[in-house]
Design an enzyme around this catalytic site. Structure first.
Site, PDB file in Angstrom:
ATOM      1  N   HIS A  75     -31.097  50.912 -16.292  1.00 47.58           N
ATOM      2  CA  HIS A  75     -30.836  49.618 -15.498  1.00 47.58           C
ATOM      3  C   HIS A  75     -29.942  48.646 -15.808  1.00 47.58           C
ATOM      4  O   HIS A  75     -29.737  47.454 -15.295  1.00 47.58           O
ATOM      5  CB  HIS A  75     -32.332  48.968 -15.864  1.00 47.58           C
ATOM      6  CG  HIS A  75     -33.686  49.730 -15.075  1.00 47.58           C
ATOM      7  ND1 HIS A  75     -34.232  50.708 -15.784  1.00 47.58           N
ATOM      8  CD2 HIS A  75     -34.071  49.610 -14.075  1.00 47.58           C
ATOM      9  CE1 HIS A  75     -35.141  51.180 -15.034  1.00 47.58           C
ATOM     10  NE2 HIS A  75     -35.216  50.363 -13.906  1.00 47.58           N
ATOM     11  N   ARG A 105     -44.149  39.503 -10.401  1.00 46.86           N
ATOM     12  CA  ARG A 105     -43.690  40.097 -11.517  1.00 46.86           C
ATOM     13  C   ARG A 105     -43.637  38.953 -12.702  1.00 46.86           C
ATOM     14  O   ARG A 105     -43.322  37.859 -12.126  1.00 46.86           O
ATOM     15  CB  ARG A 105     -42.402  40.747 -11.519  1.00 46.86           C
ATOM     16  CG  ARG A 105     -42.594  42.062 -10.491  1.00 46.86           C
ATOM     17  CD  ARG A 105     -41.349  42.699 -10.147  1.00 46.86           C
ATOM     18  NE  ARG A 105     -40.209  42.943 -11.091  1.00 46.86           N
ATOM     19  CZ  ARG A 105     -40.238  44.373 -11.647  1.00 46.86           C
ATOM     20  NH1 ARG A 105     -41.082  45.219 -11.172  1.00 46.86           N
ATOM     21  NH2 ARG A 105     -39.247  44.711 -12.525  1.00 46.86           N
ATOM     22  N   LYS A 109     -40.257  40.184 -17.319  1.00 53.12           N
ATOM     23  CA  LYS A 109     -39.800  41.438 -16.918  1.00 53.12           C
ATOM     24  C   LYS A 109     -38.249  41.465 -17.096  1.00 53.12           C
ATOM     25  O   LYS A 109     -37.704  40.358 -16.865  1.00 53.12           O
ATOM     26  CB  LYS A 109     -40.217  41.709 -15.438  1.00 53.12           C
ATOM     27  CG  LYS A 109     -41.587  42.035 -15.160  1.00 53.12           C
ATOM     28  CD  LYS A 109     -42.206  43.289 -15.928  1.00 53.12           C
ATOM     29  CE  LYS A 109     -41.863  44.413 -14.892  1.00 53.12           C
ATOM     30  NZ  LYS A 109     -42.425  45.676 -15.603  1.00 53.12           N
ATOM     31  N   CYS A 121     -44.860  49.120  -9.290  1.00 51.63           N
ATOM     32  CA  CYS A 121     -43.897  49.747  -8.969  1.00 51.63           C
ATOM     33  C   CYS A 121     -43.320  50.208 -10.366  1.00 51.63           C
ATOM     34  O   CYS A 121     -43.110  49.325 -11.373  1.00 51.63           O
ATOM     35  CB  CYS A 121     -42.547  48.794  -8.279  1.00 51.63           C
ATOM     36  SG  CYS A 121     -43.472  47.450  -6.859  1.00 51.63           S
ATOM     37  N   GLU A 187     -31.395  48.098 -10.194  1.00 48.00           N
ATOM     38  CA  GLU A 187     -32.248  49.088  -9.843  1.00 48.00           C
ATOM     39  C   GLU A 187     -31.253  50.189  -8.955  1.00 48.00           C
ATOM     40  O   GLU A 187     -30.577  49.358  -8.211  1.00 48.00           O
ATOM     41  CB  GLU A 187     -33.638  48.639  -9.066  1.00 48.00           C
ATOM     42  CG  GLU A 187     -34.494  47.994 -10.080  1.00 48.00           C
ATOM     43  CD  GLU A 187     -35.385  49.087 -10.900  1.00 48.00           C
ATOM     44  OE1 GLU A 187     -34.934  50.446 -11.087  1.00 48.00           O
ATOM     45  OE2 GLU A 187     -36.295  48.849 -11.520  1.00 48.00           O
ATOM     46  N   GLU A 189     -32.651  53.557  -7.367  1.00 41.64           N
ATOM     47  CA  GLU A 189     -33.919  54.343  -7.356  1.00 41.64           C
ATOM     48  C   GLU A 189     -33.979  55.046  -6.218  1.00 41.64           C
ATOM     49  O   GLU A 189     -33.929  54.768  -5.223  1.00 41.64           O
ATOM     50  CB  GLU A 189     -35.194  53.699  -7.483  1.00 41.64           C
ATOM     51  CG  GLU A 189     -35.147  52.791  -8.801  1.00 41.64           C
ATOM     52  CD  GLU A 189     -36.489  52.003  -8.892  1.00 41.64           C
ATOM     53  OE1 GLU A 189     -36.827  51.627 -10.024  1.00 41.64           O
ATOM     54  OE2 GLU A 189     -37.171  51.284  -7.988  1.00 41.64           O
TER      55      GLU A 189
END
Length: 267
Positions: A75, A105, A109, A121, A187, A189
């Site tokens: 990340h 979130r 985070k 997620c 991110e 992904e």
């Protein structure tokens, strides 16, 4: 093919990284990737920091496993803007009334704090029960639904989840005030999309370190919600909600009609 062996990360026969207490330290040049260390890339919250040593699954553009790296390494945005491509999942969970549970979130985070996302997620980890594609994503989703939202294991049983398709995206995370002197996170992904039905309010006990707020959203309210929160959406949720989600929602009782399990949607 990449692999980890002891503290080393290989691509073919070439060492590209060495695992340390901070994840992977890149020690040789790979096209498009600068050398950097993880040593200052700690996060302030102790619970989130503890999770940064979890080992994510590295994949190529076709979702073939090529190795593993720490959550921290996956990340951190590199100086050229690149990020390690890793496997993830996104759960879209609906109650009996057909409403979608969305979450904001938490402020703690590391990536995309205080932004709205779908139900859950996260990432399958480099563990025997989570590394096997679709089945691994389901097991990981059960684990994270319990951790983030307190969902009982039977409600989040892997066999109750319907795998629809995959989504490939990349996005940097906006930096909130407490992060501005630290590293840039993001991110990159390939995201397994999982549909879960039968998740009700009484099943929820949100973990405040992970989730700031939850809301059950009706189908007719989706567009208004997206417009009202256009600056407060995670990139993957925004991309999916504006393109793929309406069709999935409309076919919630007949998901086989919208299965695209062999397709990777690229944004």
């Amino acid at each position: 093919m990449s692999k980890t062996l002891g503290s080393l990360l290989f691509v073919g026969q070439r060492v590209i990284g060495r695992k340390s207490s901070f994840g992977i330290r890149f020690v040789s040049t790979v096209p498009g990737r600068s050398q950097f260390t993880m040593t200052g890339a700690k996060v302030q919250d102790p619970l989130q920091e503890a999770s940064m040593e979890e080992e994510c699954i590295l994949v190529d553009d076709n979702d073939q496993v090529i190795g593993s790296a720490s959550k921290r390494a996956c990340h951190l945005v590199n100086s050229d803007g690149s990020l390690l491509l890793h496997r993830a999942f996104s759960v879209f969970a609906f109650n009996a009334a057909g409403q979608l549970l969305v979450q904001k979130r938490s402020q703690f985070k590391v990536t995309f704090p205080l932004l709205w996302a779908n139900t859950c997620c996260s990432h399958p980890l480099n563990l025997p029960q989570e590394i096997k594609g679709e089945s691994g994503a389901r097991v990981a989703a059960q684990r994270r639904l319990g951790l983030e939202l307190g969902v009982p294991a039977d409600v989040a049983a892997p066999e109750r989840m319907h795998f629809l398709t995959k989504v490939h995206y990349q996005a940097p995370s906006p930096q909130i005030s407490t992060q501005r002197k630290g590293p840039v996170w993001g991110e990159h992904e390939i995201d397994y999309i999982l549909i879960l039905r039968g998740l009700e309010k009484e099943h929820l006990l949100p973990n405040q370190n992970e989730v700031a707020e939850t809301h059950f959203l009706g189908r007719s309210d989706l567009l208004d919600f997206l417009n009202e929160n256009k600056d407060s959406l995670t990139p993957w949720f925004s991309l999916i909600a504006h393109t793929l989600l309406p069709l999935w929602w409309d076919q919630l009782g007949n998901l086989q009609q919208v299965d695209q399990q062999n397709l990777i949607h690229r944004f």
